[in-house]
Motif scaffolding. Structure first.
Motif, PDB file in Angstrom:
ATOM      1  N   GLN A 174       0.980  -1.193  -0.174  1.00 53.24           N
ATOM      2  CA  GLN A 174       0.123  -0.375   0.524  1.00 53.24           C
ATOM      3  C   GLN A 174       0.731   1.710  -0.097  1.00 53.24           C
ATOM      4  OE1 GLN A 174      -3.988   0.067   2.332  1.00 53.24           O
ATOM      5  NE2 GLN A 174      -2.470  -1.504   3.571  1.00 53.24           N
ATOM      6  N   VAL A 175       0.904   2.445  -0.796  1.00 49.60           N
ATOM      7  CA  VAL A 175       1.359   3.585  -0.829  1.00 49.60           C
ATOM      8  C   VAL A 175       0.319   4.622  -0.506  1.00 49.60           C
ATOM      9  CG1 VAL A 175       2.717   5.196  -2.030  1.00 49.60           C
ATOM     10  CG2 VAL A 175       2.697   2.403  -2.887  1.00 49.60           C
ATOM     11  N   LEU A 176       0.464   5.433   0.738  1.00 53.03           N
ATOM     12  CA  LEU A 176      -0.308   6.196   1.280  1.00 53.03           C
ATOM     13  C   LEU A 176       0.213   7.675   0.809  1.00 53.03           C
ATOM     14  CD1 LEU A 176      -1.880   4.556   4.599  1.00 53.03           C
ATOM     15  CD2 LEU A 176      -2.436   4.412   2.579  1.00 53.03           C
ATOM     16  N   LEU A 177      -0.818   8.567   0.417  1.00 52.06           N
ATOM     17  CA  LEU A 177      -0.556   9.805   0.323  1.00 52.06           C
ATOM     18  C   LEU A 177      -1.177  10.789   1.268  1.00 52.06           C
ATOM     19  CD1 LEU A 177       0.703  12.431  -1.144  1.00 52.06           C
ATOM     20  CD2 LEU A 177      -1.403  12.308  -2.461  1.00 52.06           C
ATOM     21  N   VAL A 178      -0.030  11.093   2.287  1.00 48.73           N
ATOM     22  CA  VAL A 178      -0.771  12.409   3.794  1.00 48.73           C
ATOM     23  C   VAL A 178      -1.050  13.801   2.968  1.00 48.73           C
ATOM     24  CG1 VAL A 178      -0.390  12.735   6.052  1.00 48.73           C
ATOM     25  CG2 VAL A 178       0.127  10.525   4.451  1.00 48.73           C
ATOM     26  N   ARG A 179      -1.413  14.431   3.609  1.00 54.06           N
ATOM     27  CA  ARG A 179      -1.520  15.051   3.138  1.00 54.06           C
ATOM     28  C   ARG A 179      -3.083  15.825   4.276  1.00 54.06           C
ATOM     29  NH1 ARG A 179      -3.832  17.760  -2.985  1.00 54.06           N
ATOM     30  NH2 ARG A 179      -1.731  17.173  -2.766  1.00 54.06           N
TER      31      ARG A 179
END
Length: 258
Positions: A197-202
């Motif tokens: 899983q690749v998660l983008l956090v903003r």
């Protein structure tokens, strides 16, 4: 009177038809594009042979915005097939160490590795981090048999010592938007399908997610030995005993000649 009413009714209709007096048109609202995240694996298949000494899962990708604290940040989490694990406590009886109480853990990830641009506690709220299981201490460990936190602690220590659980893998960033992570794969890794899983956090939230998969398979002699051990366990056990006996006999002959 009738003619005047017709004129009064026609005037509004004529005014509506005039281009300059038409009602104002509300422009359509443009859809908001979702946050952009692109990620890929260097390979979708890792082959395990008898000479396999370990490898790595290389994950790379790019983000729409710059990657930095307070901007876009990335978390990569790789998990392997689940398995059942038994942890036994050693107890001393009359000067001898023997197996004592045992705890069984079902559906435990055989492999778990995480890389991130910053430690997840610094990027995400505790509630979201717990929900996503972003931390070795947050892995679900349903426990059967003996009770006590020492069994969970021992399981985590064993997995970390074997290199099968790792939560401090560094993330490399290039050019502000490009990232890559190398997740170590030890020689004792289990075969099967792995999920990445690749998660983008903003702004403290996960705003985009991408899921990838790869297979770790045995090939060659290692695959044939594993097939025999699974399909004909009795024959495999006899072969191991005979091989050990032969090795012992050969060693005694060589040492006697020396």
């Amino acid at each position: 009177m009738t003619g005047r009413r017709l004129v009064l009714l026609l005037v509004p209709l004529l005014l509506l038809g005039l281009p300059g007096l038409a009602p104002a048109q509300v422009p359509p609202v443009a859809p908001v594009a979702p946050p952009s995240l692109a990620a890929e694996l260097s390979t979708r298949r890792i082959e395990v042979t008898t000479a396999f000494a370990g490898g790595e899962i290389l994950v790379f990708g790019a983000t729409e915005r710059l990657i930095h604290a307070g901007g876009d940040e990335v978390v990569v989490l790789a998990t392997g097939p689940n398995a059942a694990i038994v942890v036994r406590e050693k107890v001393q009886v009359l000067g001898l160490w023997i197996n004592g109480p045992a705890a069984r853990f079902n559906n435990v990830p055989s492999y778990w590795a995480m890389a991130s641009t910053r430690p997840p506690p610094e990027m995400l709220a505790d509630v979201e981090r717990t929900e996503l299981r972003l931390g070795v201490d947050l892995i679900s460990l349903p426990q059967l048999g003996a009770r006590g936190p020492q069994f969970r602690d021992a399981l985590r220590d064993l997995k970390r010592a074997d290199g099968l659980w790792a939560d401090a893998v560094p993330m490399e960033v290039s050019g502000g938007r490009l990232f890559h992570a190398r997740l170590p794969v030890p020689s004792t890794v289990a075969t099967g399908e792995y999920r990445v899983q690749v998660l983008l956090v903003r702004a403290g939230r996960v705003v985009a997610r991408q899921e990838l998969s790869l297979d770790i398979v045995r090939v060659g002699t290692a695959a044939r030995i594993a097939d025999v051990a699974r399909d004909m366990p009795m024959l495999y056990g006899i072969a191991c005993i005979l091989l050990a006996a032969f090795a012992g006999w050969l060693g005694s002959v060589l040492f006697r000649r020396g």
